[in-house]
Design an enzyme around this catalytic site. Structure first.
Site, PDB file in Angstrom:
ATOM      1  N   HIS A   1      -1.196 -23.711  34.302  1.00 39.40           N
ATOM      2  CA  HIS A   1      -1.463 -24.907  33.462  1.00 39.40           C
ATOM      3  C   HIS A   1      -2.767 -25.357  33.380  1.00 39.40           C
ATOM      4  O   HIS A   1      -3.322 -25.461  34.328  1.00 39.40           O
ATOM      5  CB  HIS A   1      -0.449 -25.880  34.071  1.00 39.40           C
ATOM      6  CG  HIS A   1      -0.450 -27.099  33.710  1.00 39.40           C
ATOM      7  ND1 HIS A   1       0.181 -27.682  32.608  1.00 39.40           N
ATOM      8  CD2 HIS A   1      -1.223 -28.075  34.053  1.00 39.40           C
ATOM      9  CE1 HIS A   1      -0.073 -28.772  32.012  1.00 39.40           C
ATOM     10  NE2 HIS A   1      -0.945 -29.302  33.005  1.00 39.40           N
TER      11      HIS A   1
ATOM     12  N   ARG B   1       0.793  -1.015  -0.038  1.00 41.45           N
ATOM     13  CA  ARG B   1       0.042  -0.109  -0.031  1.00 41.45           C
ATOM     14  C   ARG B   1       0.904   1.116  -0.083  1.00 41.45           C
ATOM     15  O   ARG B   1       2.093   0.903   0.381  1.00 41.45           O
ATOM     16  CB  ARG B   1      -0.992   0.015   1.207  1.00 41.45           C
ATOM     17  CG  ARG B   1      -1.960  -1.069   1.103  1.00 41.45           C
ATOM     18  CD  ARG B   1      -2.610  -1.212   2.588  1.00 41.45           C
ATOM     19  NE  ARG B   1      -3.453  -0.064   2.746  1.00 41.45           N
ATOM     20  CZ  ARG B   1      -4.824  -0.052   2.110  1.00 41.45           C
ATOM     21  NH1 ARG B   1      -5.437  -0.960   1.223  1.00 41.45           N
ATOM     22  NH2 ARG B   1      -5.598   0.970   2.132  1.00 41.45           N
TER      23      ARG B   1
HETATM   24  P1  FAD Z   1      -7.155   4.738   7.174  1.00 38.16           P
HETATM   25  O1  FAD Z   1      -7.625   3.437   7.967  1.00 38.16           O
HETATM   26  O2  FAD Z   1      -6.484   4.321   5.639  1.00 38.16           O
HETATM   27  O3  FAD Z   1      -8.010   5.798   7.117  1.00 38.16           O
HETATM   28  C1  FAD Z   1      -7.981   7.155   6.661  1.00 38.16           C
HETATM   29  C2  FAD Z   1      -9.318   7.640   6.056  1.00 38.16           C
HETATM   30  O4  FAD Z   1      -9.061   8.936   5.801  1.00 38.16           O
HETATM   31  C3  FAD Z   1      -9.926   7.047   5.088  1.00 38.16           C
HETATM   32  O5  FAD Z   1     -11.186   6.387   5.343  1.00 38.16           O
HETATM   33  C4  FAD Z   1     -10.056   7.781   3.876  1.00 38.16           C
HETATM   34  O6  FAD Z   1     -11.328   7.870   3.421  1.00 38.16           O
HETATM   35  C5  FAD Z   1     -10.030   9.417   4.580  1.00 38.16           C
HETATM   36  N1  FAD Z   1      -9.395  10.272   3.851  1.00 38.16           N
HETATM   37  C6  FAD Z   1      -8.437  10.270   2.997  1.00 38.16           C
HETATM   38  N2  FAD Z   1      -8.233  11.459   2.566  1.00 38.16           N
HETATM   39  C7  FAD Z   1      -9.329  12.142   2.938  1.00 38.16           C
HETATM   40  C8  FAD Z   1      -9.321  13.769   2.627  1.00 38.16           C
HETATM   41  N3  FAD Z   1      -8.550  14.285   1.869  1.00 38.16           N
HETATM   42  N4  FAD Z   1     -10.454  14.175   3.449  1.00 38.16           N
HETATM   43  C9  FAD Z   1     -11.210  13.642   4.025  1.00 38.16           C
HETATM   44  N5  FAD Z   1     -11.083  12.033   4.385  1.00 38.16           N
HETATM   45  C10 FAD Z   1      -9.934  11.454   3.673  1.00 38.16           C
HETATM   46  N6  FAD Z   1      -3.720  -3.436  10.281  1.00 38.16           N
HETATM   47  C11 FAD Z   1      -3.473  -4.142  11.354  1.00 38.16           C
HETATM   48  O7  FAD Z   1      -2.899  -3.496  12.393  1.00 38.16           O
HETATM   49  N7  FAD Z   1      -4.091  -5.396  11.721  1.00 38.16           N
HETATM   50  C12 FAD Z   1      -4.709  -5.965  10.520  1.00 38.16           C
HETATM   51  O8  FAD Z   1      -5.473  -7.078  10.963  1.00 38.16           O
HETATM   52  C13 FAD Z   1      -4.943  -5.416   9.534  1.00 38.16           C
HETATM   53  N8  FAD Z   1      -5.653  -5.944   8.543  1.00 38.16           N
HETATM   54  C14 FAD Z   1      -5.693  -5.314   7.340  1.00 38.16           C
HETATM   55  C15 FAD Z   1      -6.527  -5.867   6.242  1.00 38.16           C
HETATM   56  C16 FAD Z   1      -6.563  -5.467   5.007  1.00 38.16           C
HETATM   57  C17 FAD Z   1      -7.338  -5.936   3.949  1.00 38.16           C
HETATM   58  C18 FAD Z   1      -5.858  -4.026   4.722  1.00 38.16           C
HETATM   59  C19 FAD Z   1      -6.388  -3.338   3.480  1.00 38.16           C
HETATM   60  C20 FAD Z   1      -5.460  -3.460   5.640  1.00 38.16           C
HETATM   61  C21 FAD Z   1      -5.330  -3.977   6.955  1.00 38.16           C
HETATM   62  N9  FAD Z   1      -4.501  -3.395   8.101  1.00 38.16           N
HETATM   63  C22 FAD Z   1      -4.414  -4.136   9.204  1.00 38.16           C
HETATM   64  C23 FAD Z   1      -3.792  -2.135   7.816  1.00 38.16           C
HETATM   65  C24 FAD Z   1      -4.837  -0.762   8.474  1.00 38.16           C
HETATM   66  O9  FAD Z   1      -5.966  -1.221   7.849  1.00 38.16           O
HETATM   67  C25 FAD Z   1      -4.093   0.377   8.376  1.00 38.16           C
HETATM   68  O10 FAD Z   1      -2.723   0.310   8.721  1.00 38.16           O
HETATM   69  C26 FAD Z   1      -5.068   1.391   8.995  1.00 38.16           C
HETATM   70  O11 FAD Z   1      -6.407   1.503   8.516  1.00 38.16           O
HETATM   71  C27 FAD Z   1      -4.421   2.861   8.910  1.00 38.16           C
HETATM   72  O12 FAD Z   1      -4.820   3.764   9.793  1.00 38.16           O
HETATM   73  P2  FAD Z   1      -5.141   5.187   9.133  1.00 38.16           P
HETATM   74  O13 FAD Z   1      -6.063   5.924  10.075  1.00 38.16           O
HETATM   75  O14 FAD Z   1      -3.642   5.809   8.968  1.00 38.16           O
HETATM   76  O15 FAD Z   1      -5.703   5.295   7.738  1.00 38.16           O
HETATM   77  P1  NAD Z   2       3.000  -6.488   1.956  1.00 39.44           P
HETATM   78  O1  NAD Z   2       4.137  -5.622   1.970  1.00 39.44           O
HETATM   79  O2  NAD Z   2       2.753  -7.091   3.162  1.00 39.44           O
HETATM   80  O3  NAD Z   2       3.613  -7.649   0.939  1.00 39.44           O
HETATM   81  C1  NAD Z   2       3.372  -7.242  -0.462  1.00 39.44           C
HETATM   82  C2  NAD Z   2       4.230  -8.407  -1.120  1.00 39.44           C
HETATM   83  O4  NAD Z   2       4.298  -8.440  -2.462  1.00 39.44           O
HETATM   84  C3  NAD Z   2       5.689  -8.556  -0.558  1.00 39.44           C
HETATM   85  O5  NAD Z   2       6.063  -9.808  -0.409  1.00 39.44           O
HETATM   86  C4  NAD Z   2       6.352  -8.044  -2.098  1.00 39.44           C
HETATM   87  O6  NAD Z   2       7.499  -8.695  -2.160  1.00 39.44           O
HETATM   88  C5  NAD Z   2       5.509  -8.485  -3.015  1.00 39.44           C
HETATM   89  N1  NAD Z   2       5.561  -7.907  -4.360  1.00 39.44           N
HETATM   90  C6  NAD Z   2       5.728  -6.497  -4.833  1.00 39.44           C
HETATM   91  N2  NAD Z   2       5.563  -6.168  -5.939  1.00 39.44           N
HETATM   92  C7  NAD Z   2       5.288  -7.658  -6.439  1.00 39.44           C
HETATM   93  C8  NAD Z   2       5.033  -7.754  -7.959  1.00 39.44           C
HETATM   94  N3  NAD Z   2       5.107  -7.165  -8.905  1.00 39.44           N
HETATM   95  N4  NAD Z   2       5.022  -9.255  -8.090  1.00 39.44           N
HETATM   96  C9  NAD Z   2       4.790  -9.932  -7.116  1.00 39.44           C
HETATM   97  N5  NAD Z   2       4.932  -9.698  -5.836  1.00 39.44           N
HETATM   98  C10 NAD Z   2       5.331  -8.438  -5.614  1.00 39.44           C
HETATM   99  O7  NAD Z   2       1.645  -5.711   1.436  1.00 39.44           O
HETATM  100  P2  NAD Z   2       0.152  -6.073   1.487  1.00 39.44           P
HETATM  101  O8  NAD Z   2       0.305  -7.602   1.589  1.00 39.44           O
HETATM  102  O9  NAD Z   2      -0.535  -5.587   0.268  1.00 39.44           O
HETATM  103  O10 NAD Z   2      -0.272  -5.172   2.523  1.00 39.44           O
HETATM  104  C11 NAD Z   2      -0.205  -3.895   2.816  1.00 39.44           C
HETATM  105  C12 NAD Z   2      -0.060  -3.597   4.172  1.00 39.44           C
HETATM  106  O11 NAD Z   2      -1.537  -3.619   4.756  1.00 39.44           O
HETATM  107  C13 NAD Z   2       0.917  -4.393   4.860  1.00 39.44           C
HETATM  108  O12 NAD Z   2       2.089  -3.581   4.903  1.00 39.44           O
HETATM  109  C14 NAD Z   2       0.331  -4.365   6.313  1.00 39.44           C
HETATM  110  O13 NAD Z   2       0.828  -3.345   7.223  1.00 39.44           O
HETATM  111  C15 NAD Z   2      -1.090  -3.936   6.277  1.00 39.44           C
HETATM  112  N6  NAD Z   2      -1.825  -5.277   6.477  1.00 39.44           N
HETATM  113  C16 NAD Z   2      -1.737  -5.598   7.582  1.00 39.44           C
HETATM  114  C17 NAD Z   2      -2.418  -6.817   8.146  1.00 39.44           C
HETATM  115  C18 NAD Z   2      -2.086  -7.319   9.602  1.00 39.44           C
HETATM  116  O14 NAD Z   2      -1.728  -6.649  10.408  1.00 39.44           O
HETATM  117  N7  NAD Z   2      -2.635  -8.487   9.701  1.00 39.44           N
HETATM  118  C19 NAD Z   2      -3.124  -7.470   7.205  1.00 39.44           C
HETATM  119  C20 NAD Z   2      -3.350  -6.809   6.102  1.00 39.44           C
HETATM  120  C21 NAD Z   2      -2.643  -5.823   5.605  1.00 39.44           C
END
Ligand code: FAD
Ligand code: NAD
Length: 479
Positions: free
Chosen positions: A451, A279
C-alpha cells in the site's frame, strides 16, 4: 557441397531470433535467415516488432503521452510549462535510436551465441533443404536437420483504400508522418488503429476512426470495452462503429473517403488516412512448390500445439500460424520449438496469453471474458472495482478504469482478468500468473498487497467477487 545446419530459422523477428538463440543455447549449429533492410538501408534483425511494430509504436506512444501530459495534466500538479513546443523531428529520431539500439542488440546476441545471421531470403524446399538467396551474391542450397519457419505477417490491403505510404498509409507509414496531420482518418478500430490514432490525437490531430463492425473491441470483455470507448471518445477519438468504407479519392494533399453507416452514405476528407484492418501471414516466396507443408483456409501454416507442421522436422511459429498475432506469443513459440527439437518437455499455455492495447488508459486482459463464460452456461461470479477507489491511482491522477475478475462459481478458479487503467499491461501479469498456477480467487483474496499501489485494485476486485471489497460499497450477500 551444401552447408549443413542442425537448425535453420527463416525470419529474424521475435519468434525467429528467439528460436535461433534458444537452439544455439541447446548446442545446435544454427543459422537465421533474415532479409529485412531497415530505413537506414542496413540489414536488420528483430522483425516487424522491433523495426516497425511494438517498439517504435510504444516509443511514440510514450513521447506523445508526455506531450499530452505537459499540455493537459501538469497544470493540475501546479506545474506551469509556458508555451509548449513540439519538435516532431526529435521525437521521431528518438524512436529510431531506440529501434537501432534494440535491433543491434539482437545482432550482438547472435554473435555471442554463435548463431549465423544469413542476410537474404530463405525458401523451404522438400527434404528440409533451404534455398538461401543472399542480399548480395549467388543463391545457395543449405541443408538442415530442422527448419523453423518464422516469416511473420504483413498488413492486409483493402482495394477501397490503397496504401501509397504518402497520403494513405499502413502502420509503418503512420510511424513516419513528418508533420502532425490536421485531420487524420483511421480505418479499423483494432489495436493499431487505437494505438496510432491515440499517438496523433495527442499531438494535435483531429482523429476519426471508421470501424466496420458494430461492436467496439469484440474480443475484449464488453464491460471493459464499453468503458474504454467512453474514455477514448473523451480524449477526442471520434469512433464510428458499423462504418463501411466504400471508396477513397486522393488529391495532392488529402483523401476523400466515402463510407456507409447507420445514417446512410457519408463522406469525409482527411489529410492522412491510416489503414489498420488486420495482418495476414507472410508466405510469399517462403515455400517452394514441393515444400510439403499445409496451409489452412486463411493461409496460416497449419501446425499442432507444439508448432510442428505436416513435414517432420519443419516447424512454424509466430504470426505465420494460428492464435493471436502477438510478439510474446511468437517468442514463447520460438523457445518451445527449440526445446521440442532438443526433446525437452515444453509447452506454450495458449489459455494464458495476455493481450494489451497500449492506449491511455491501457486495456489488458487474460483468459475468458464474461461473455465467453456466460455462453458456456457454467455458473460464474465477477468482481469489478474502479481505480477511482485506489489511493495510488488518485495520487497519480490516473483514476479512470477498473479491474475485473471472472471466476468459476463452483471451483473458485480464476477464469479471466480484465483491466482498463494505469499500468494495465503490468497488472495483467498477476492474472497470467493466477491462470498458470490454477489459482483460486481465494488465493488472491488472502494475499497481502503493498500500500499504496495500483495492485491493491487487483486485490479489491478479487475480494469483490465474494462481496468482501472494503473500499467500494457492495450489496451484501444474504446468509
Ligand atoms: P515478424 O516480426 O513479422 O518477423 C518476421 C521476419 O521474417 C521479418 O523481419 C521478415 O523480413 C522476415 N522474412 C519473411 N519472409 C522471409 C524470407 N522468406 N526469408 C527471410 N526473411 C523473411 N505485438 C505485441 O505483442 N505487442 C505490441 O505492442 C505490438 N505492437 C505492434 C505494433 C504494430 C504497429 C504492429 C504492426 C505490430 C505489433 N505487434 C505487437 C505484433 C508483433 O509485431 C508481431 O506479432 C510479431 O512481430 C510477430 O513476430 P514474428 O517473429 O512471427 O514475425
Ligand atoms: P485488428 O485485428 O486488431 O483490428 C482490425 C480492425 O479493423 C477490426 O476491428 C476489424 O473489424 C476492422 N476492419 C476490418 N476490415 C475493415 C474495413 N474494411 N473497414 C473498417 N474496419 C475494418 O488488426 P490491426 O489493428 O491491424 O493489428 C494487426 C495485429 O497486430 C493485431 O491482430 C495484433 O495482434 C497486432 N498488434 C498488437 C499490438 C499490441 O499487442 N499492443 C499492437 C499493434 C498490433
Amino acid at each position: 557441397m551444401s552447408e549443413k545446419y542442425d537448425v535453420i530459422v527463416i525470419g529474424g523477428g521475435p519468434g525467429g531470433y528467439v528460436a535461433a538463440i534458444r537452439a544455439a543455447q541447446l548446442g545446435y549449429k544454427t543459422a537465421c535467415i533474415e532479409k529485412r533492410i531497415n530505413k537506414q538501408g542496413d540489414p536488420a534483425l528483430g522483425g516487424t516488432c522491433l523495426n516497425v511494430g511494438c517498439i517504435p509504436s510504444k516509443a511514440l506512444l510514450d513521447s506523445s503521452w508526455k506531450y499530452h501530459e505537459a499540455e493537459e495534466a501538469f497544470a493540475d500538479h501546479g506545474i506551469g510549462v509556458g508555451k509548449l513546443n513540439l519538435d516532431l523531428d526529435t521525437m521521431l529520431q528518438r524512436k529510431d535510436k531506440i529501434v537501432l539500439q534494440l535491433t543491434g542488440g539482437i545482432a550482438q546476441l547472435f554473435k555471442a551465441n554463435k548463431v549465423d545471421w544469413l542476410q537474404g531470403t530463405g525458401q523451404l524446399k522438400a527434404n528440409k533443404q533451404v534455398v538461401f538467396k543472399p542480399l548480395e551474391g549467388d543463391e545457395q542450397t543449405l541443408e538442415a536437420e530442422n527448419v523453423v519457419l518464422a516469416a511473420g505477417s504483413v498488413p492486409i490491403d483493402i482495394p477501397v483504400a490503397e496504401v501509397d505510404q504518402q497520403i494513405i498509409v499502413d502502420s509503418t507509414g503512420a510511424l513516419e508522418f513528418t508533420s502532425v496531420p490536421k485531420k487524420l482518418g483511421v480505418i479499423g478500430a483494432g489495436v493499431i488503429g487505437l494505438e496510432l490514432g491515440s499517438v496523433w490525437a495527442r499531438l494535435g490531430s483531429q482523429v476519426t476512426v471508421l470501424e466496420a463492425v458494430d461492436t467496439f473491441l469484440p474480443a475484449v470483455d464488453q464491460q471493459v470495452a464499453k468503458e474504454a470507448m467512453k474514455q477514448f471518445t473523451k480524449q477526442g477519438l471520434d469512433i464510428h462503429l458499423g462504418a463501411r468504407v466504400t471508396g477513397s479519392k486522393k488529391n495532392k494533399n488529402s483523401v476523400r473517403v466515402t463510407y456507409t453507416d447507420g445514417g446512410g452514405e457519408q463522406e469525409e476528407t482527411f489529410d492522412r488516412l491510416i489503414v489498420a484492418v488486420g495482418r495476414r501471414p507472410y508466405t510469399e516466396g517462403l515455400l517452394s512448390q514441393d515444400a510439403g507443408v499445409t496451409l489452412d483456409e486463411r493461409n496460416f501454416i497449419y501446425v499442432d500445439n507444439q508448432c510442428r507442421t505436416d513435414v517432420p522436422g519443419v516447424y512454424a511459429i509466430g504470426d505465420l500460424v494460428r492464435g493471436p498475432a502477438l510478439a510474446h506469443k511468437a517468442i514463447e513459440e520460438g523457445v518451445m520449438v527449440a526445446e521440442v527439437i532438443a526433446g525437452e518437455h515444453t509447452q506454450v499455455n495458449y489459455d494464458a496469453v495476455p493481450g494489451v492495447i497500449y492506449t491511455h488508459p491501457e486495456v489488458a486482459w487474460v483468459g475468458k471474458t464474461e461473455e465467453e463464460v456466460k455462453e458456456s452456461g457454467e455458473p460464474y461470479k465477477t468482481g469489478v472495482v474502479p481505480f477511482a477507489a485506489n489511493g495510488r491511482a488518485l495520487a497519480a491522477g490516473e483514476s479512470a478504469g477498473m479491474v475485473k475478475f471472472v471466476v468459476d462459481e463452483k471451483s473458485d478458479r480464476v477464469l479471466g482478468m480484465h483491466v482498463l487503467g494505469p499500468q494495465a499491461s503490468e497488472l495483467v501479469q498477476q492474472g497470467v500468473i493466477s491462470l498458470e498456477f490454477g489459482a483460486s480467487i481465494e488465493d488472491l483474496q488472502l494475499m497481502v498487497f503493498g500500500h499504496p499501489s495500483l495492485s491493491e485494485t487487483v486485490h479489491e476486485a478479487a475480494l469483490a467477487t465474494d462481496y468482501k471489497a472494503i473500499h467500494v460499497a457492495q450489496r451484501r450477500r444474504k446468509k
